[in-house]
Design a protein around this motif. Structure first.
Motif, PDB file in Angstrom:
ATOM      1  N   THR A 150      -8.398  42.372  20.464  1.00  0.00           N
ATOM      2  CA  THR A 150      -8.992  43.390  19.595  1.00  0.00           C
ATOM      3  C   THR A 150      -8.385  44.760  19.872  1.00  0.00           C
ATOM      4  O   THR A 150      -8.134  45.538  18.947  1.00  0.00           O
ATOM      5  CB  THR A 150     -10.520  43.431  19.794  1.00  0.00           C
ATOM      6  N   GLY A 151      -8.134  45.056  21.143  1.00  0.00           N
ATOM      7  CA  GLY A 151      -7.485  46.319  21.499  1.00  0.00           C
ATOM      8  C   GLY A 151      -6.106  46.448  20.875  1.00  0.00           C
ATOM      9  O   GLY A 151      -5.717  47.529  20.414  1.00  0.00           O
ATOM     10  N   ALA A 152      -5.361  45.326  20.844  1.00  0.00           N
ATOM     11  CA  ALA A 152      -4.036  45.345  20.217  1.00  0.00           C
ATOM     12  C   ALA A 152      -4.140  45.663  18.730  1.00  0.00           C
ATOM     13  O   ALA A 152      -3.359  46.455  18.190  1.00  0.00           O
ATOM     14  CB  ALA A 152      -3.340  44.007  20.436  1.00  0.00           C
ATOM     15  N   GLY A 209      -8.624  51.999  24.057  1.00  0.00           N
ATOM     16  CA  GLY A 209      -9.362  51.782  25.298  1.00  0.00           C
ATOM     17  C   GLY A 209     -10.839  52.126  25.159  1.00  0.00           C
ATOM     18  O   GLY A 209     -11.710  51.357  25.586  1.00  0.00           O
ATOM     19  N   ILE A 210     -11.136  53.272  24.550  1.00  0.00           N
ATOM     20  CA  ILE A 210     -12.533  53.680  24.370  1.00  0.00           C
ATOM     21  C   ILE A 210     -13.256  52.711  23.437  1.00  0.00           C
ATOM     22  O   ILE A 210     -14.397  52.291  23.697  1.00  0.00           O
ATOM     23  CB  ILE A 210     -12.611  55.121  23.827  1.00  0.00           C
ATOM     24  N   ALA A 211     -12.583  52.325  22.331  1.00  0.00           N
ATOM     25  CA  ALA A 211     -13.211  51.418  21.359  1.00  0.00           C
ATOM     26  C   ALA A 211     -13.527  50.065  21.980  1.00  0.00           C
ATOM     27  O   ALA A 211     -14.631  49.530  21.804  1.00  0.00           O
ATOM     28  CB  ALA A 211     -12.299  51.246  20.146  1.00  0.00           C
ATOM     29  N   THR A 212     -12.593  49.505  22.730  1.00  0.00           N
ATOM     30  CA  THR A 212     -12.846  48.190  23.344  1.00  0.00           C
ATOM     31  C   THR A 212     -13.814  48.304  24.513  1.00  0.00           C
ATOM     32  O   THR A 212     -14.560  47.354  24.799  1.00  0.00           O
ATOM     33  CB  THR A 212     -11.533  47.536  23.802  1.00  0.00           C
ATOM     34  N   GLY A 213     -13.817  49.459  25.191  1.00  0.00           N
ATOM     35  CA  GLY A 213     -14.816  49.669  26.233  1.00  0.00           C
ATOM     36  C   GLY A 213     -16.218  49.629  25.661  1.00  0.00           C
ATOM     37  O   GLY A 213     -17.118  48.979  26.209  1.00  0.00           O
ATOM     38  N   LEU A 214     -16.423  50.312  24.532  1.00  0.00           N
ATOM     39  CA  LEU A 214     -17.727  50.293  23.851  1.00  0.00           C
ATOM     40  C   LEU A 214     -18.042  48.894  23.321  1.00  0.00           C
ATOM     41  O   LEU A 214     -19.202  48.458  23.346  1.00  0.00           O
ATOM     42  CB  LEU A 214     -17.735  51.315  22.718  1.00  0.00           C
ATOM     43  N   GLY A 230      -8.367  46.418  26.493  1.00  0.00           N
ATOM     44  CA  GLY A 230      -7.927  46.948  25.196  1.00  0.00           C
ATOM     45  C   GLY A 230      -6.663  47.774  25.307  1.00  0.00           C
ATOM     46  O   GLY A 230      -5.753  47.673  24.472  1.00  0.00           O
ATOM     47  N   ALA A 231      -6.589  48.602  26.356  1.00  0.00           N
ATOM     48  CA  ALA A 231      -5.377  49.402  26.573  1.00  0.00           C
ATOM     49  C   ALA A 231      -4.173  48.500  26.828  1.00  0.00           C
ATOM     50  O   ALA A 231      -3.060  48.778  26.354  1.00  0.00           O
ATOM     51  CB  ALA A 231      -5.586  50.351  27.753  1.00  0.00           C
ATOM     52  N   THR A 232      -4.399  47.409  27.543  1.00  0.00           N
ATOM     53  CA  THR A 232      -3.309  46.458  27.798  1.00  0.00           C
ATOM     54  C   THR A 232      -2.884  45.765  26.512  1.00  0.00           C
ATOM     55  O   THR A 232      -1.705  45.421  26.340  1.00  0.00           O
ATOM     56  CB  THR A 232      -3.752  45.423  28.844  1.00  0.00           C
ATOM     57  N   GLY A 233      -3.835  45.552  25.588  1.00  0.00           N
ATOM     58  CA  GLY A 233      -3.475  45.010  24.276  1.00  0.00           C
ATOM     59  C   GLY A 233      -2.494  45.907  23.551  1.00  0.00           C
ATOM     60  O   GLY A 233      -1.559  45.440  22.890  1.00  0.00           O
ATOM     61  N   VAL A 234      -2.681  47.232  23.682  1.00  0.00           N
ATOM     62  CA  VAL A 234      -1.739  48.187  23.079  1.00  0.00           C
ATOM     63  C   VAL A 234      -0.372  48.063  23.737  1.00  0.00           C
ATOM     64  O   VAL A 234       0.669  48.071  23.062  1.00  0.00           O
ATOM     65  CB  VAL A 234      -2.273  49.631  23.210  1.00  0.00           C
ATOM     66  N   LEU A 235      -0.355  47.935  25.061  1.00  0.00           N
ATOM     67  CA  LEU A 235       0.920  47.766  25.763  1.00  0.00           C
ATOM     68  C   LEU A 235       1.633  46.495  25.310  1.00  0.00           C
ATOM     69  O   LEU A 235       2.860  46.488  25.119  1.00  0.00           O
ATOM     70  CB  LEU A 235       0.674  47.710  27.277  1.00  0.00           C
ATOM     71  N   PHE A 236       0.868  45.424  25.134  1.00  0.00           N
ATOM     72  CA  PHE A 236       1.441  44.163  24.638  1.00  0.00           C
ATOM     73  C   PHE A 236       2.043  44.357  23.257  1.00  0.00           C
ATOM     74  O   PHE A 236       3.149  43.881  22.974  1.00  0.00           O
ATOM     75  CB  PHE A 236       0.336  43.103  24.610  1.00  0.00           C
ATOM     76  N   MET A 237       1.310  45.070  22.387  1.00  0.00           N
ATOM     77  CA  MET A 237       1.789  45.313  21.024  1.00  0.00           C
ATOM     78  C   MET A 237       3.082  46.127  21.037  1.00  0.00           C
ATOM     79  O   MET A 237       4.035  45.830  20.310  1.00  0.00           O
ATOM     80  CB  MET A 237       0.714  46.054  20.233  1.00  0.00           C
TER      81      MET A 237
END
Length: 330
Positions: A50-52, A85-90, A231-238
């Motif tokens: 979802t973070g990605a 990160g904030i969105a997936t944290g919530l 979630g932040a790691t999802g962005v890194l993956f993307m």
């Protein structure tokens, strides 16, 4: 055969380190929740996914508004990763409040919570797929290219037994951001009052509540931090791999869980080590299985290799490399 393996080693190390740090951060989400609740949160892999998608959405919005052209790519990246990160944290806090806390209050068996986490995983996958298809007509999304400049390491001139290796600029970004996240988390858990509260709750939830620690709040903070990092790691993956789909979190999540078990489930530093080690071993298998087996097995068997490691660890050292065997008192 050995000469070929050595020649490929620099590229294997680069690719394995890139994948390994992704596994490490996702594995931390599993190990944090398990350390406090003794729950395997199988929905965590899909929080990563979802973070990605949230990161890709923000990136497309900024592209449409012209920010990618007007702002430095690094600033755009920082905005995207913070928002995701904030969105997936919530999201993680919401999942804990809605799905896990009611079960905890009713003292439901751990198996029920485990099944619930699997159900949440499917809900997240289908929800993201539905939204992606609704907006783009396809659930497979290719993100805008960032940091895709390629660097060449001319190792062959210096060490003739090595082949040259290449990597994208995103490799340096993924490595740097992941190291910052891992070090920050380690300092937070070991040096702050919230970290001390988390360790106290992990040690003995009932005693911690008697010492005026708000256990529910600590659990919510744990879910927020673990989910935000995922979630932040999802962005890194993307950013690193470019193409994402709603199912990337399933297999990657199981591998991250394997990394957590390898390092010692419940041990944050063990999860870090296990993730990096698993990434390196998996890339080694992908690059060399065909050579070792004389073509009988190819790179597609690298996933099998990862799960063979899990089985061997569970058989010979079930507490993991850094875990401690628990002796039950009678």
């Amino acid at each position: 055969m050995l000469a070929q393996i050595i020649q490929n080693l620099p590229q294997v190390l680069i690719d394995g380190l890139t994948l390994g740090v992704v596994y490490a951060v996702v594995a931390i989400g599993y190990t944090m929740v398990y350390g406090i609740l003794e729950l395997i949160n199988f929905a965590h892999g899909d929080v990563f996914m979802t973070g990605a998608f949230i990161g890709a959405t923000v990136l497309f919005l900024m592209l449409g508004m012209g920010f990618l052209a007007a702002m430095p790519a690094l600033i755009v990246f920082l905005i995207v990763i913070v928002v995701a990160g904030i969105a997936t944290g919530l999201l993680g806090v919401g999942i804990e409040r809605v799905a896990y806390r009611p079960l905890r209050r009713k003292n439901a068996p751990k198996l029920i919570a485990l099944i619930t986490s699997i159900g949440i995983s499917f809900v997240l996958e289908d929800a993201v797929r539905f939204i992606a298809e609704l907006k783009t007509g396809n659930y497979i999304v290719t993100a805008p290219s960032m940091f895709n400049h390629r660097f060449n390491l001319n190792l062959h001139h210096i060490m003739p037994f090595f082949d040259n290796a290449t990597f994208q600029g995103s490799f340096l970004l993924v490595l740097a951001v992941t190291i910052v996240m891992l070090v920050s988390l380690d300092l937070f858990v070991n040096k702050t009052k919230w970290g001390m509260a988390m360790r106290a709750v992990a040690q003995d939830r009932d005693t911690a509540s008697l010492m005026t620690i708000n256990v529910n709040r600590v659990i919510s903070v744990t879910f927020f931090i673990g989910s935000a990092l995922g979630g932040a790691t999802g962005v890194l993956f993307m950013i690193q791999y470019g193409t994402i789909d709603p199912y990337i979190g399933f297999i990657l999540g199981i591998k991250a869980f394997t990394a957590a078990v390898l390092g010692g489930i419940g041990n944050i530093r063990g999860a870090m080590f296990g993730g990096v080690m698993l990434g390196l071993l998996e890339m080694f298998a992908a690059a060399n299985l065909s050579i070792i087996t004389h073509g009988a097995m190819g790179a597609e068997y690298k996933d099998v290799f990862a799960f063979i490691i899990l089985i061997l660890v569970l058989i010979f050292k079930p507490e993991g490399l850094f875990g401690k065997a628990v002796v039950e008192k009678v």
